[in-house]
Enzyme design. Structure first.
Site, PDB file in Angstrom:
ATOM      1  N   THR A  43      25.667  47.704  28.365  1.00 27.21           N
ATOM      2  CA  THR A  43      26.309  46.665  27.422  1.00 27.21           C
ATOM      3  C   THR A  43      25.107  46.166  26.800  1.00 27.21           C
ATOM      4  O   THR A  43      24.117  45.804  27.175  1.00 27.21           O
ATOM      5  CB  THR A  43      27.301  45.964  28.214  1.00 27.21           C
ATOM      6  OG1 THR A  43      26.699  45.380  29.221  1.00 27.21           O
ATOM      7  CG2 THR A  43      28.527  46.856  28.581  1.00 27.21           C
ATOM      8  N   PHE A  70      19.786  50.054  35.527  1.00 22.07           N
ATOM      9  CA  PHE A  70      18.833  49.067  34.946  1.00 22.07           C
ATOM     10  C   PHE A  70      19.372  48.502  33.720  1.00 22.07           C
ATOM     11  O   PHE A  70      18.626  48.149  32.852  1.00 22.07           O
ATOM     12  CB  PHE A  70      17.488  50.031  34.845  1.00 22.07           C
ATOM     13  CG  PHE A  70      16.951  50.346  35.860  1.00 22.07           C
ATOM     14  CD1 PHE A  70      16.996  49.854  37.153  1.00 22.07           C
ATOM     15  CD2 PHE A  70      15.903  51.709  35.873  1.00 22.07           C
ATOM     16  CE1 PHE A  70      16.511  50.434  38.452  1.00 22.07           C
ATOM     17  CE2 PHE A  70      15.460  52.093  36.863  1.00 22.07           C
ATOM     18  CZ  PHE A  70      15.838  51.351  38.238  1.00 22.07           C
ATOM     19  N   CYS A 127      37.419  49.421  -4.490  1.00 22.68           N
ATOM     20  CA  CYS A 127      36.058  49.931  -4.931  1.00 22.68           C
ATOM     21  C   CYS A 127      35.627  49.275  -6.263  1.00 22.68           C
ATOM     22  O   CYS A 127      34.280  48.853  -6.236  1.00 22.68           O
ATOM     23  CB  CYS A 127      36.379  51.428  -5.564  1.00 22.68           C
ATOM     24  SG  CYS A 127      37.592  51.818  -6.889  1.00 22.68           S
ATOM     25  N   CYS A 179      25.978  55.120 -11.716  1.00 20.02           N
ATOM     26  CA  CYS A 179      26.369  55.328 -10.099  1.00 20.02           C
ATOM     27  C   CYS A 179      24.994  55.985  -9.615  1.00 20.02           C
ATOM     28  O   CYS A 179      24.718  56.912  -9.800  1.00 20.02           O
ATOM     29  CB  CYS A 179      27.677  56.500  -9.948  1.00 20.02           C
ATOM     30  SG  CYS A 179      27.935  56.730  -8.368  1.00 20.02           S
ATOM     31  N   CYS A 195      44.214  49.973  -5.942  1.00 19.22           N
ATOM     32  CA  CYS A 195      44.260  48.654  -5.286  1.00 19.22           C
ATOM     33  C   CYS A 195      42.888  48.035  -5.829  1.00 19.22           C
ATOM     34  O   CYS A 195      42.875  46.709  -5.799  1.00 19.22           O
ATOM     35  CB  CYS A 195      43.643  48.760  -3.650  1.00 19.22           C
ATOM     36  SG  CYS A 195      42.545  49.853  -3.000  1.00 19.22           S
ATOM     37  N   CYS A 225      22.673  46.478  33.644  1.00 18.20           N
ATOM     38  CA  CYS A 225      23.365  45.219  33.646  1.00 18.20           C
ATOM     39  C   CYS A 225      23.063  43.972  32.916  1.00 18.20           C
ATOM     40  O   CYS A 225      21.886  43.646  33.407  1.00 18.20           O
ATOM     41  CB  CYS A 225      24.256  45.102  34.772  1.00 18.20           C
ATOM     42  SG  CYS A 225      25.800  44.619  35.044  1.00 18.20           S
ATOM     43  N   ASN A 263      32.120  41.763  29.158  1.00 17.38           N
ATOM     44  CA  ASN A 263      32.512  41.344  30.186  1.00 17.38           C
ATOM     45  C   ASN A 263      31.457  40.790  30.921  1.00 17.38           C
ATOM     46  O   ASN A 263      30.313  40.816  30.586  1.00 17.38           O
ATOM     47  CB  ASN A 263      32.837  42.907  30.986  1.00 17.38           C
ATOM     48  CG  ASN A 263      31.661  43.446  31.673  1.00 17.38           C
ATOM     49  OD1 ASN A 263      31.225  43.242  32.891  1.00 17.38           O
ATOM     50  ND2 ASN A 263      31.187  44.333  31.159  1.00 17.38           N
TER      51      ASN A 263
END
Lengths: 434, 444
Positions: free
Chosen positions: A205, A137, A353, A380, A350, A139, A77
């Site tokens: 933000t 303090f 992995c 692994c 699928c 923005c 924003n």
């Protein structure tokens, strides 16, 4: 149902869910709706000094990124502090507080870095009956160009100075809201503490550009062909916020400094995580902006259910529970050995992995001609990437190897003793194990 | 297996036991955890959600789905049960395609609504599976209420009254409680004894006594109940069945569909149930579909639903009609029975085609015959044995918006009362709302 009553730096609220200083808390109308929906408190959108209010752009103020199914993950924003006259906000704050004495109302403030400016506004806020002030303090856009907001938050000395003025000219509890647009968040937190702050809140933000319009060649949101960076928030920033909260919570200098956790809190679980890492309560904005004020009902029921399951009767018991387990990398146990395990009943074949491991990791997943995927323990390293890319919950899990077993990757016996980098033989700085 | 689908007459054992078991398994198997999360993820948490408005019990659907999505199915179930204590059964039998799911914004967006019914089942099954009853009774009011009928309306009313601190006695004419949940729903919608399990779970709140085999007007009277209790709620449903008004209705093997459905639900061995080779079901509602589909699943070779009006007027939803045809049931529209054929036992039905003239349904004069060795009537139920003192409207007990009848101290709800649609979920809402009004009047 667990009691969610919360007390944060002496400020009571029926639950630990406050609305952060932002557009949802800019007006009496919104705040009344929020309280009716069940929010425990609000931090009123930042007030500036008396006089002509700031102005906002008249084009888009928000930009967003989405996940699958257009789920809003991050919001950016470029709105400034309240653009309504100071006296209107003060009058409305007083009216709402009078009607909702059990809810917390904190007033966010941002005036120039001059003692007179702070000295002047604080009594006006006190007169409303508000429970405390939060110093903005953080923005990162617009106001920072005028020497306020993040421009203050990036200089610890300024934070300390202004906080001291606020504590000098007001008895109200003072929360200092920190910007994440710095390298080490512990420094501003320490400065706030030195200045006498009762608490810090974070994160504000993060500087961001969400996207670029490839026809205009301009950042979005685009105002008449131009774009400026904004402040990023929402679920996407949660990991950054969690880390910054934890950094302050486990810093010996600020370990006892209360924290109000902010950054992508969307569900009860997010809130519980912030609190476990040391936040005394949480502040929410994007979730409310995405789903409406009613979203707090899920936060309340979920947190309460979880507390019941854990046998916890007060939210204060959660606060900081995960802090002792938040360590430096060097303290992690290198003798802890795990291996990925694929549940063949849950696997839908699928192959994600496999692609992840074969192309980008350790070639530790085997694929058969008929698409059965299995883990090769010899290779692994338990990196967890397969778990992270698997679309099915709990299909791939990391299973700890028991002490005494032989790790087929290294041929070494799994030790039952803790052994970390500080004592590891490969570490030239290692100290001999006791 | 002595018989097959091609055996003439009305006989048992047309299919082997395994086939029968497969045929009568759960119509919509429960969602597993992964499926539930994926399904829940599709909900947009709409403001003033259309699904919620469409639900007769006003369940907060966006909230309960979000509670599933955030890993708290127990909280989700509480959200459901706080509005609809029979949310488990409603999740199974609600025509969601004409209620919540019809108005889901994702139906608008993609023609595929959020699977609200199955998600509701996931949440309610989770909590009930743990044996948790999420409500406790309030302090005793010292008041006693009689509830007539242990079906959805009566149970919902009794639970809410008990929760608010009243003592309740439920009277039911049958030997077993549950009403249509137990006797009136296709078996594949409520498997594994769910209706009785739900009943026991509901009663576990305490303060509710169940008296079965007590028929209003025979074993008990409204006057007697009014004398003995502080208030009375009538929720005894519709015990009568409409007549066909076609010649030969009294022939053998011309049966009420509701009895067939009830017998099927109570059967411990489906292979012992007799079914015709050629079955005709007359009617156009859910009962007709439930009877026809189950006749087919029991092994009837030909099953036909005959409905006197057009497809668009059929009260069974398009979804239910599609379900029937997918099971091999044929649906004939715009036909009405003229007479049942046969000497002693039915061998067929003569139908006339119908048309609408000047707003009235009339025969076109053209007729045809369908072979049938079994005929089920599913043309609606009627109220029987209503106390004389009560005002009747449109064949049902007249009630106001609070469920109050014409007699002070007597409330009514569910199918026996003149109000909303004859749906389980509507009965639950009416029972609950009457309970709130009864409680308010008793504690005023």
């Amino acid at each position: 149902m667990a009691n969610l009553a919360s007390e944060f730096i002496g400020i009571k609220s029926p639950n630990p869910f406050w609305l952060a200083s932002a557009p949802p808390t800019d007006k009496e109308y919104n705040v009344r709706r929020a309280f009716e929906a069940g929010w425990g408190g609000v931090v009123w959108k930042t007030l500036g000094e008396e006089g002509p209010p700031v102005v906002n752009v008249n084009g888009p103020r928000y930009g967003a990124i989405w996940g699958a199914d257009r789920r809003l993950l991050g919001l950016n924003n470029i709105e400034l502090i309240t653009d309504r006259p100071l006296e209107v906000n003060l009058r409305e704050i007083k009216a709402v507080k009078k009607d909702y004495p059990d809810r917390a109302i904190i007033v966010s403030l941002m005036v120039p870095c001059e003692e007179e400016a702070w000295k002047k506004i604080l009594p006006l806020v006190e007169e409303t009956g508000a429970d405390g002030v939060e110093l903005n303090f953080g923005c990162p856009h617009g106001m920072s160009e005028r020497g306020m907001g993040a421009a203050v938050g990036q200089v610890p000395e300024y934070i300390e100075m202004v906080t001291r003025w606020v504590k000098q000219y007001s008895k109200l509890p003072c929360i200092v809201k920190l910007t994440p647009n710095i390298t080490d968040v512990r420094k501003p937190a320490e400065a706030a503490m030195r200045g006498g702050a009762d608490a810090v809140s974070l994160i504000n933000t993060i500087n961001s550009i969400t996207s670029v319009d490839l026809d205009l060649f301009a950042p979005e949101p685009t105002i008449d062909g131009k774009g400026a960076h904004g402040g990023y928030c929402g679920p996407a920033v949660k990991p950054i916020a969690l880390n910054m909260v934890a950094e302050i919570a486990r810093n010996p200098e600020t370990a006892n400094l209360p924290i109000s956790g902010i950054g992508g809190v969307t569900t009860w679980k997010d809130a519980a995580e912030f609190m476990a890492l040391g936040a005394g309560n949480v502040q929410v904005c994007t979730a409310a902006m995405t789903y409406g004020f009613k979203i707090v009902q899920e936060m309340i029921s979920g947190l309460s259910d979880w507390m019941d399951q854990k046998g916890v009767t007060s939210v204060s018991e959660i606060v900081g529970r995960a802090v002792p387990n938040t360590t430096d990398w060097k303290d992690l146990n290198l003798n802890y050995i795990a291996k990925a395990k694929i549940d063949q009943d849950l696997c839908i074949s699928c192959g994600r992995c496999f692609a992840a491991c074969e192309d980008t990791s350790h070639q530790a997943i085997n694929m058969s001609d008929d698409r059965v995927f299995s883990v090769n323990d010899d290779e692994c390293v338990a990196c967890n990437l397969c778990v992270n890319v698997c679309p099915i919950q709990d299909c791939i899990t990391m299973e700890q190897m028991p002490a005494g077993a032989i790790d087929p990757r290294t041929g070494e016996k799994v030790s039952d003793k803790h052994g970390d980098w500080t004592t590891h033989p490969n570490n030239p700085m290692a100290t001999a194990a006791e | 297996m002595p018989n097959s689908i091609a055996t003439n007459g009305v006989v048992a054992e047309r299919l082997d036991k395994q086939t029968l078991a497969d045929n009568f398994t759960d119509l919509h198997p429960p969602l597993d955890d992964h499926e539930a999360l994926v399904a829940a993820d599709r909900c947009y948490f709409c403001h003033d959600a259309p699904c919620m408005t469409a639900c007769p019990t006003d369940i907060d659907i966006p909230l309960f789905i979000r509670q599933i999505a955030t890993g708290t199915p127990d909280a989700s179930a509480k959200t459901i049960f706080s509005q609809n204590i029979l949310g488990g059964m409603c999740a199974r039998v609600c025509p969601t395609e004409t209620l919540c799911e019809e108005v889901c914004v994702r139906e608008t967006a993609e023609g595929k609504p959020v699977e609200i019914g199955r998600l509701q089942r996931y949440a309610t099954d989770t909590l009930m599976g743990k044996g948790i009853h999420p409500f406790v009774r309030a302090k005793s009011t010292g008041k006693k209420v009689a509830v007539v009928g242990a079906g959805p309306a009566g149970l919902s009313c009794a639970h809410r009254l008990a929760m608010l601190g009243n003592n309740v006695v439920i009277y039911d004419a049958r030997a077993k409680a549950g009403g249509l949940n137990e006797f009136g729903i296709a078996s594949y919608k409520s498997v594994d004894g769910f209706a009785q399990n739900e009943l026991n779970w509901l009663l576990s709140i305490g303060g509710i006594e169940l008296k079965t085999g007590q028929s209003l007007g025979v074993d008990i009277t409204l006057d007697g109940l009014s004398n003995d209790y502080h208030a009375v709620f009538l929720g005894m449903g519709l015990a009568g069945v409409n007549a066909l008004r076609a010649d030969g209705e009294d022939k053998d093997n011309v049966l009420d569909a509701v009895s067939f459905i009830a017998d099927l639900r109570q059967a411990s061995d489906l292979s012992k149930l007799s079914i015709g080779r050629r079955v005709v079901v007359i009617g156009g509602g859910m009962t007709a579909v439930d009877a026809a589909v189950q006749a087919k699943l029991l092994g009837a070779e030909e099953v036909t639903i005959a409905y006197r009006r057009g497809k668009d007027r059929m009260s069974a939803s398009v979804y239910e009609q599609d379900l029937a045809t997918s099971k091999g049931v044929r649906i004939l529209y715009n036909v009405q029975p003229e007479r049942i054929l046969g000497n002693g036992a039915a061998v067929g039905v003569e139908f006339a085609y119908t048309q609408t003239k000047d707003g009235k349904l009339v025969s076109t004069g053209e007729t045809f015959e369908l072979r049938a060795d079994q005929v089920f009537k599913a043309i609606g139920q009627t109220l029987t044995g209503a106390p004389d003192a009560l005002t009747i409207e449109h064949g049902k007990i007249a009630v106001d918006e609070f469920g109050r009848t014409s007699q002070s101290g007597v409330w009514a709800g569910g199918d026996c009362a003149n109000g909303g649609e004859d749906l389980t979920v509507t009965a639950v809402a009416e029972g609950r709302d009457a309970a709130m009004d009864i409680h308010a009047s008793l504690t005023a």
